[in-house]
Design a protein around this motif. Sequence first.
Motif, PDB file in Angstrom:
ATOM      1  N   ARG A  56       0.814  -1.217   0.000  1.00  0.00           N
ATOM      2  CA  ARG A  56       0.000   0.000   0.000  1.00  0.00           C
ATOM      3  C   ARG A  56       0.848   1.268   0.000  1.00  0.00           C
ATOM      4  O   ARG A  56       0.306   2.372  -0.068  1.00  0.00           O
ATOM      5  N   ILE A 104      -8.109  -4.044  12.146  1.00  0.00           N
ATOM      6  CA  ILE A 104      -9.115  -2.977  11.986  1.00  0.00           C
ATOM      7  C   ILE A 104      -8.425  -1.612  11.945  1.00  0.00           C
ATOM      8  O   ILE A 104      -8.735  -0.779  11.087  1.00  0.00           O
ATOM      9  N   LYS A 107      -6.914  -0.978   8.708  1.00  0.00           N
ATOM     10  CA  LYS A 107      -7.893  -1.061   7.602  1.00  0.00           C
ATOM     11  C   LYS A 107      -7.622  -2.259   6.689  1.00  0.00           C
ATOM     12  O   LYS A 107      -7.715  -2.162   5.464  1.00  0.00           O
ATOM     13  N   SER A 109      -8.347  -5.746   4.807  1.00  0.00           N
ATOM     14  CA  SER A 109      -9.540  -6.363   4.218  1.00  0.00           C
ATOM     15  C   SER A 109      -9.863  -7.631   4.999  1.00  0.00           C
ATOM     16  O   SER A 109      -9.068  -8.102   5.822  1.00  0.00           O
ATOM     17  N   THR A 113      -7.163 -10.068   6.885  1.00  0.00           N
ATOM     18  CA  THR A 113      -7.344 -10.411   8.296  1.00  0.00           C
ATOM     19  C   THR A 113      -7.388 -11.920   8.493  1.00  0.00           C
ATOM     20  O   THR A 113      -6.778 -12.453   9.427  1.00  0.00           O
ATOM     21  N   LEU A 139     -14.942  -5.033   9.200  1.00  0.00           N
ATOM     22  CA  LEU A 139     -13.864  -5.036   8.209  1.00  0.00           C
ATOM     23  C   LEU A 139     -14.367  -4.628   6.832  1.00  0.00           C
ATOM     24  O   LEU A 139     -13.700  -3.874   6.118  1.00  0.00           O
ATOM     25  N   GLU A 140     -15.526  -5.128   6.471  1.00  0.00           N
ATOM     26  CA  GLU A 140     -16.097  -4.787   5.163  1.00  0.00           C
ATOM     27  C   GLU A 140     -16.472  -3.308   5.087  1.00  0.00           C
ATOM     28  O   GLU A 140     -16.350  -2.690   4.034  1.00  0.00           O
ATOM     29  N   ARG A 141     -16.923  -2.741   6.197  1.00  0.00           N
ATOM     30  CA  ARG A 141     -17.322  -1.329   6.233  1.00  0.00           C
ATOM     31  C   ARG A 141     -16.157  -0.388   6.519  1.00  0.00           C
ATOM     32  O   ARG A 141     -16.298   0.827   6.438  1.00  0.00           O
ATOM     33  N   LYS A 142     -15.000  -0.956   6.906  1.00  0.00           N
ATOM     34  CA  LYS A 142     -13.806  -0.166   7.259  1.00  0.00           C
ATOM     35  C   LYS A 142     -14.105   0.795   8.420  1.00  0.00           C
ATOM     36  O   LYS A 142     -13.699   1.962   8.416  1.00  0.00           O
ATOM     37  N   SER A 144     -13.911   2.271  12.332  1.00  0.00           N
ATOM     38  CA  SER A 144     -12.811   2.528  13.259  1.00  0.00           C
ATOM     39  C   SER A 144     -12.915   1.584  14.462  1.00  0.00           C
ATOM     40  O   SER A 144     -13.933   0.901  14.652  1.00  0.00           O
ATOM     41  N   THR A 148     -16.210   0.078  16.114  1.00  0.00           N
ATOM     42  CA  THR A 148     -16.253  -1.374  16.288  1.00  0.00           C
ATOM     43  C   THR A 148     -16.720  -1.734  17.688  1.00  0.00           C
ATOM     44  O   THR A 148     -17.616  -2.566  17.866  1.00  0.00           O
TER      45      THR A 148
END
Length: 162
Positions: A56, A104, A107, A109, A113, A139-142, A144, A148
């Motif tokens: 990244r 998390i 970030k 995926s 994870t 995780l799908e919604r990203k 915080s 969470t």
Amino acid sequence: MLGEQKKRTTEIFQEIKSLANNASTDEFNFFMRKNQNEFSYNPKVGEYIREILKKRGEKIKIPELAEAVGISKSYLYQVIPAKNIPPKTVKNNPDRKILIAVAIALKFSLDETQHLLKYAELPELYPRKKFDATVVYVLERKLSLVETNILLDEMNCELLIF
């Protein structure tokens, strides 16, 4: 990439069985050292995290990540060691909730994870468990870490550490 094996699992089984029947402990130790890349985890958790971030174009800042997750820098350095730290200082069995919190915070995926948990020899996320299903959603919604824990609390699940 980490975790790439060269031998078939059945081949490794056969070699171990043969050694158990015909070899000394020293020969088994030699086999284990010689084949260390064949095993699913050789403390590679930190290397895997660094590999994802490198792809990244990001660098890990251990003090900031430790603060975000709510753990000590020294514990996190054991999970994600600096490249020049000898392997014996690596935490071989990091806590599952801490790794999830790290994923998390970074970030990751869902696939990243799942691989992280697999490298740590921990149970992967299982959607039939309420806590795990919530983490998959997060995780799908990203979301915080704060979001969470709010959602985990609403679902009557155990909170992540931080």
